[in-house]
Design a protein around this motif. Structure first.
Motif, PDB file in Angstrom:
ATOM      1  N   GLY A 196      -7.465  -2.514   5.181  1.00 32.38           N
ATOM      2  CA  GLY A 196      -7.491  -1.882   6.490  1.00 32.38           C
ATOM      3  C   GLY A 196      -7.252  -0.390   6.438  1.00 32.38           C
ATOM      4  N   VAL A 197      -6.408   0.076   5.521  1.00 35.57           N
ATOM      5  CA  VAL A 197      -6.159   1.513   5.381  1.00 35.57           C
ATOM      6  C   VAL A 197      -7.437   2.227   4.966  1.00 35.57           C
ATOM      7  CG1 VAL A 197      -4.886   3.268   4.089  1.00 35.57           C
ATOM      8  CG2 VAL A 197      -3.709   1.195   4.861  1.00 35.57           C
ATOM      9  N   ALA A 198      -8.169   1.625   4.037  1.00 34.74           N
ATOM     10  CA  ALA A 198      -9.420   2.225   3.587  1.00 34.74           C
ATOM     11  C   ALA A 198     -10.439   2.292   4.717  1.00 34.74           C
ATOM     12  CB  ALA A 198      -9.993   1.428   2.413  1.00 34.74           C
ATOM     13  N   VAL A 199     -10.539   1.225   5.493  1.00 36.79           N
ATOM     14  CA  VAL A 199     -11.482   1.206   6.612  1.00 36.79           C
ATOM     15  C   VAL A 199     -11.151   2.313   7.609  1.00 36.79           C
ATOM     16  CG1 VAL A 199     -12.227  -0.122   8.631  1.00 36.79           C
ATOM     17  CG2 VAL A 199     -12.093  -1.233   6.395  1.00 36.79           C
ATOM     18  N   ARG A 200      -9.877   2.465   7.943  1.00 36.18           N
ATOM     19  CA  ARG A 200      -9.488   3.501   8.907  1.00 36.18           C
ATOM     20  C   ARG A 200      -9.749   4.900   8.344  1.00 36.18           C
ATOM     21  NH1 ARG A 200      -5.432  -0.328   9.689  1.00 36.18           N
ATOM     22  NH2 ARG A 200      -3.975   0.716   8.288  1.00 36.18           N
ATOM     23  N   ALA A 201      -9.511   5.097   7.061  1.00 35.91           N
ATOM     24  CA  ALA A 201      -9.766   6.402   6.457  1.00 35.91           C
ATOM     25  C   ALA A 201     -11.252   6.736   6.481  1.00 35.91           C
ATOM     26  CB  ALA A 201      -9.244   6.421   5.021  1.00 35.91           C
ATOM     27  N   ALA A 202     -12.100   5.749   6.171  1.00 36.76           N
ATOM     28  CA  ALA A 202     -13.547   5.969   6.218  1.00 36.76           C
ATOM     29  C   ALA A 202     -14.000   6.265   7.642  1.00 36.76           C
ATOM     30  CB  ALA A 202     -14.277   4.748   5.658  1.00 36.76           C
ATOM     31  N   GLN A 203     -13.418   5.571   8.614  1.00 33.49           N
ATOM     32  CA  GLN A 203     -13.753   5.821  10.014  1.00 33.49           C
ATOM     33  C   GLN A 203     -13.368   7.245  10.414  1.00 33.49           C
ATOM     34  OE1 GLN A 203     -11.531   2.546  11.686  1.00 33.49           O
ATOM     35  NE2 GLN A 203     -13.385   1.305  12.023  1.00 33.49           N
ATOM     36  N   GLN A 204     -12.242   7.727   9.906  1.00 34.38           N
ATOM     37  CA  GLN A 204     -11.799   9.086  10.233  1.00 34.38           C
ATOM     38  C   GLN A 204     -12.750  10.127   9.645  1.00 34.38           C
ATOM     39  OE1 GLN A 204      -7.767   9.113   8.771  1.00 34.38           O
ATOM     40  NE2 GLN A 204      -7.001   7.841  10.451  1.00 34.38           N
ATOM     41  N   ILE A 205     -13.274   9.865   8.447  1.00 32.50           N
ATOM     42  CA  ILE A 205     -14.242  10.781   7.850  1.00 32.50           C
ATOM     43  C   ILE A 205     -15.501  10.850   8.706  1.00 32.50           C
ATOM     44  CG2 ILE A 205     -15.795  11.115   5.878  1.00 32.50           C
ATOM     45  CD1 ILE A 205     -13.536   9.948   4.111  1.00 32.50           C
ATOM     46  N   CYS A 264     -17.878   1.015  10.016  1.00 38.42           N
ATOM     47  CA  CYS A 264     -16.965   0.447   9.024  1.00 38.42           C
ATOM     48  C   CYS A 264     -16.352  -0.847   9.551  1.00 38.42           C
ATOM     49  CB  CYS A 264     -15.866   1.450   8.692  1.00 38.42           C
ATOM     50  SG  CYS A 264     -16.484   2.976   7.943  1.00 38.42           S
ATOM     51  N   ARG A 265     -16.384  -1.873   8.714  1.00 38.31           N
ATOM     52  CA  ARG A 265     -15.885  -3.189   9.109  1.00 38.31           C
ATOM     53  C   ARG A 265     -14.856  -3.696   8.108  1.00 38.31           C
ATOM     54  NH1 ARG A 265     -21.626  -6.365  10.192  1.00 38.31           N
ATOM     55  NH2 ARG A 265     -22.507  -4.864  11.693  1.00 38.31           N
ATOM     56  N   LEU A 266     -13.832  -4.328   8.637  1.00 42.79           N
ATOM     57  CA  LEU A 266     -12.851  -4.981   7.793  1.00 42.79           C
ATOM     58  C   LEU A 266     -13.343  -6.384   7.442  1.00 42.79           C
ATOM     59  CD1 LEU A 266      -9.962  -4.870   6.540  1.00 42.79           C
ATOM     60  CD2 LEU A 266      -9.164  -5.971   8.648  1.00 42.79           C
TER      61      LEU A 266
END
Length: 324
Positions: free
Chosen positions: A147-156, A169-171
């Motif tokens: 989930g941390v990776a998904v949120r970071a990619a979404q922020q980019i 981006c999907r979990l």
């Protein structure tokens, strides 16, 4: 001091012909575009400007500079300890996938949002979607079990207007699944791509890091920093890449019409026989293996489809008729 290497030795001529990173890094130009990189640039043992590739902060600064210079990405960051991948090799995968689609499209390289790509294991860095969007205009879905990776990619994606609406981006809710529970009913992709976890255990991942650091000549103890970082799910899974790719093949076989070309990187040539057996069992109609190289590192991507020639022709006519 050792004599400087000739310019030809600094070029990465094994990379794909369209890869913009074939030339030696122009550190003065990169530092001008991204001033934070300048603090890490120094002359190496050959007298050429470089960075300490064993320093995670230096590698991260180089990545940020490359993304600004070549892909127009002004805002890029990853959480501490997450994978910071070498961009030239990642770009190679994307360009070879474009070639693969072109072979099925009368030789025309596919550009535009009509091409949809699923990046399995997008990671916090979101590198593949960034490159694929900026080079070819493709639309991406990026999946991850973290989930941390998904949120970071979404922020980019949210921080860069050039990526707006281009990356979803999907979990993946089930850590042992790849496509199951992720690909939605009726959803289709032109490509899937994946850089699977390489190691079979945390111990193997740590040993690999130790060897890499020693090769860089910077080993300072039994627990070296990972210069490119990486969380457990990014570096290893039970059974390593062989097990992961076999599961990918099995799950793709349960949804043969959901994608034209399923693909994955394969780091170890010893993995290939098992992958080929799994593909035969799953009923793949075409299997392609494309060799890749970045310096001394040899790898390859394996692509497969379950579509018959008639189904391939229909796909091309209905989905790729408007691409340019």
């Amino acid at each position: 001091m050792k004599p400087p290497l000739p310019a030809a030795a600094l070029e990465k001529d094994q990379l794909h012909p369209r890869n913009p990173h074939r030339a030696a890094y122009d550190f003065p130009q990169l530092s001008q575009r991204s001033p934070e990189l300048a603090a890490f640039v120094q002359a190496n043992q050959y007298g050429n400007l470089s960075i300490d590739f064993a320093n995670p902060a230096a590698v991260k600064a180089l990545n940020r500079a490359l993304l600004r210079q070549f892909y127009g990405i002004e805002h890029w960051d990853i959480p501490k300890g997450y994978l910071c991948p070498p961009i030239p090799g990642r770009a190679d995968y994307v360009h070879y996938l474009a070639d693969l689609l072109a072979e099925s499209n009368g030789g025309t390289l596919p550009h535009g949002e009509e091409i949809t790509v699923l990046d399995v294991g997008v990671g916090a860095n979101c590198i593949y979607p960034i490159i694929g969007r900026r080079e070819y205009g493709w639309h991406f879905v990026g999946s991850d079990v973290d989930g941390v990776a998904v949120r970071a990619a979404q922020q980019i994606e949210a921080a860069n207007p050039s990526l707006a609406g281009a990356i979803e981006c999907r979990l993946q809710p089930a850590r042992t699944r790849i496509f199951d529970g992720l690909i939605q009913a009726g959803e289709v992709f032109d490509l899937t791509m994946c850089n699977p976890p390489f190691h079979a255990s945390a111990a193997a991942a740590a040993a690999g890091s130790q060897r890499k650091t020693a090769n860089l000549g910077t080993s300072r103890g039994p627990r070296p920093a990972l210069n490119f970082g990486g969380q457990n799910n990014e570096l290893w899974c039970e059974g390593g890449e062989a097990s992961f790719i076999r599961r990918m093949v099995q799950e793709s076989g349960r949804r043969p019409r959901s994608c034209y070309w399923y693909t994955s990187l394969v780091s170890k040539k010893e993995t290939l026989p098992g992958v080929y057996r799994a593909l035969k069992t799953a009923g793949a109609t075409v299997v392609r293996t494309i060799d890749m190289a970045q310096g001394q590192k040899k790898s390859r991507l394996v692509a497969w489809t379950f579509l018959t020639p008639a189904q391939q022709a229909k796909w091309q006519a209905e989905r790729w008729a408007t691409i340019h």
